[in-house]
Design a protein around this motif. Structure first.
Motif: not given
Length: 373
Positions: A50, A76, A91
């Motif tokens: 990430v 994602l 995130t």
């Protein structure tokens, strides 16, 4: 580290990606970041994955690749669904950025950033808190809530007293400058941009360097100093690689255009557009006539006939469409010429464009003039 003391492949590619990114060599940086991402996924190092995608996103924004930004968001989401990975603060921050850079999704971006902050607070992760607060400040700035944005940046400064995140600290200082610029607080804005510039001496990042120069140039532009504005904007534009930095170069060209600079019309002293009645003087930039049509008509007459003298009689007939009467028109001509000089002459006491000779007033025939059509 491996048994031979060499860095792991993913760390090597990550560090190389960072190196090329700092140098704004984005094509090379993306190649290394993608290789690092593949390794991080394979080794289930999802936090690092990430973190790396954050840099990929930044590059995609600068290269103006909206499809890649959307693909990143989907990557994602796939990570969450396939690997059952919990959506962490960083995130949510990246998802917020994905929305932030798409028109009309400011509130969506803000929701993500606020969620990122809540998670960071729960985990007591101060670095993630900083990213989230910066995202919130950016969102507030983008919708014109400048006072609230400044408050968020003040909160961020408190964290920076305890942790070191060089790129984010510089970015926050640049955002602070943009906010003060938009509030018309030009001295404060310049102080922020110069501070960011000094910070970059110890932590080089070419994109942030260009942003600092843009901030200085755009602030001087709004403060009315066209000379200094062009100086900093030109410096950035000459150094920026348009292939790697299309967004930045477009922004620089747009601002220079507002100053009257056109890459295709450099070298002219005066550029006049009859359709919009606009004039650009090479040192003063764009000159605002504010619907002073007599001045525009007089200027246009001179520009179409450089070096040709116009007597008072001809000026009155051409500009005012009247017959010359010295008791009425002598003072009117004098005042109008003076007002025109005040607008277009860089130094009123040393005119370089409008001269007076024994046969009348005329435009310096040595002036390089472009009348666009």
């Amino acid at each position: 580290m491996s048994s031979k003391g060499l860095p792991l492949a993913q760390e090597y590619h990550y560090e190389m990606g960072r190196l090329y990114q700092d140098r704004a060599e984005y094509t090379k940086a993306l190649d290394h970041f993608e290789k690092a991402c593949a390794q991080f996924i394979e080794n289930k190092q999802y936090d690092r994955y990430v973190e790396t995608l954050n840099y990929v996103l930044r590059i995609s924004v600068e290269k103006e690749e909206p499809q890649k930004i959307q693909d990143l968001k989907e990557r994602l989401q796939d990570l969450v669904m396939k690997e059952n990975v919990e959506l962490g603060s960083r995130t949510h921050y990246i998802l917020g950025l994905c929305s932030y850079y798409r028109d009309g999704q400011e509130q969506v971006a803000m929701d993500y950033f606020q969620k990122a902050l809540r998670i960071a607070l729960e985990k007591d992760n101060k670095v993630d808190m900083c990213y989230a607060i910066y995202g919130i400040a950016n969102s507030l700035y983008s919708v014109g809530k400048l006072e609230e944005a400044l408050k968020e940046l003040y909160n961020l400064e408190v964290f920076f007293g305890a942790i070191d995140v060089p790129d984010l600290q510089t970015s926050a200082r640049l955002l602070n400058g943009l906010i003060h610029r938009n509030r018309g607080e030009y001295d404060k804005a310049l102080e922020c941009f110069w501070h960011a510039y000094e910070m970059l001496k110890t932590h080089s990042n070419l994109l942030l360097y260009f942003n600092a120069l843009y901030g200085l140039g755009s602030t001087y532009q709004r403060a009315g100093d066209a000379h200094l504005s062009k100086l900093y904007l030109h410096l950035a534009l000459r150094s920026a690689n348009e292939v790697e930095l299309p967004r930045m170069t477009r922004l620089l060209k747009k601002t220079l255009g507002e100053l009257g600079h056109n890459l295709e019309t450099t070298g002219y002293d005066l550029i006049f557009d009859p359709d919009s009645n606009s004039l650009v003087e090479k040192n003063l930039g764009r000159v605002d006539f504010k619907n002073q049509f007599i001045l525009i008509e007089l200027l246009h007459l001179f520009l179409k006939n450089p070096g040709r003298p116009f007597t008072k009689e001809i000026l009155v007939r051409k500009v005012w469409d009247q017959e010359y009467d010295p008791t009425i028109h002598d003072n009117k001509i004098y005042v109008t010429i003076k007002r025109l000089r005040q607008l277009i002459e860089p130094e009123l006491n040393k005119p370089k464009y409008i001269f007076r000779g024994k046969n009348g007033y005329y435009l310096n025939k040595s002036a390089k003039v472009l009348v666009s059509h």
